[in-house]
Enzyme design. Structure first.
Site, PDB file in Angstrom:
ATOM      1  N   GLY A 113       0.890  -1.210  -0.154  1.00 16.47           N
ATOM      2  CA  GLY A 113       0.195   0.069   0.132  1.00 16.47           C
ATOM      3  C   GLY A 113       0.880   1.129  -0.079  1.00 16.47           C
ATOM      4  N   PHE A 114       2.121   1.240   0.574  1.00 18.90           N
ATOM      5  CA  PHE A 114       2.931   2.237   0.701  1.00 18.90           C
ATOM      6  C   PHE A 114       4.245   1.855   0.930  1.00 18.90           C
ATOM      7  CE2 PHE A 114       4.819   5.758   3.130  1.00 18.90           C
ATOM      8  CZ  PHE A 114       4.590   6.672   2.207  1.00 18.90           C
ATOM      9  N   ALA A 115       5.184   2.480   0.282  1.00 22.25           N
ATOM     10  CA  ALA A 115       6.503   2.341   0.181  1.00 22.25           C
ATOM     11  C   ALA A 115       7.444   3.406   0.012  1.00 22.25           C
ATOM     12  CB  ALA A 115       7.121   1.199  -0.766  1.00 22.25           C
TER      13      ALA A 115
ATOM     14  N   CYS B 290       6.772  -3.322  -7.870  1.00 22.06           N
ATOM     15  CA  CYS B 290       5.358  -3.188  -8.328  1.00 22.06           C
ATOM     16  C   CYS B 290       4.942  -3.601  -9.584  1.00 22.06           C
ATOM     17  CB  CYS B 290       4.966  -1.456  -8.223  1.00 22.06           C
ATOM     18  SG  CYS B 290       5.558  -0.857  -6.930  1.00 22.06           S
TER      19      CYS B 290
END
Length: 75
Positions: free
Chosen positions: A13-15, A31
């Site tokens: 969800g977030f990196a 991704c």
């Protein structure tokens, strides 16, 4: 950061790469996007090291402002 693995595919969800060693990305397709590189905040700023605690504070501040939410970062 949220991580999901399903049918041999992982998703997050977030990196946000701050000071990470990018050599690990030579072994994956981040991704699932072929032909695109990843970078770090350190590289983009052209410095030796970025204060990660400052980054955490700023991410929290702007996340809370944008989403009108409150949360606590874990150490």
């Amino acid at each position: 950061m949220g991580v999901k693995a399903s049918r041999w595919v992982t998703m997050h969800g977030f990196a946000f790469n701050v000071n990470v060693d990018l050599s690990y990305f030579d072994y994956i397709i981040p991704c699932g996007i072929k032909g695109k590189a990843v970078t770090t905040l350190r590289n983009e700023l052209g410095v030796q090291h970025v204060d990660e605690s400052e980054v955490k504070q700023k991410i929290q501040f702007y996340f809370e402002q944008l989403f009108e939410a409150t949360f606590r970062l874990q150490s």
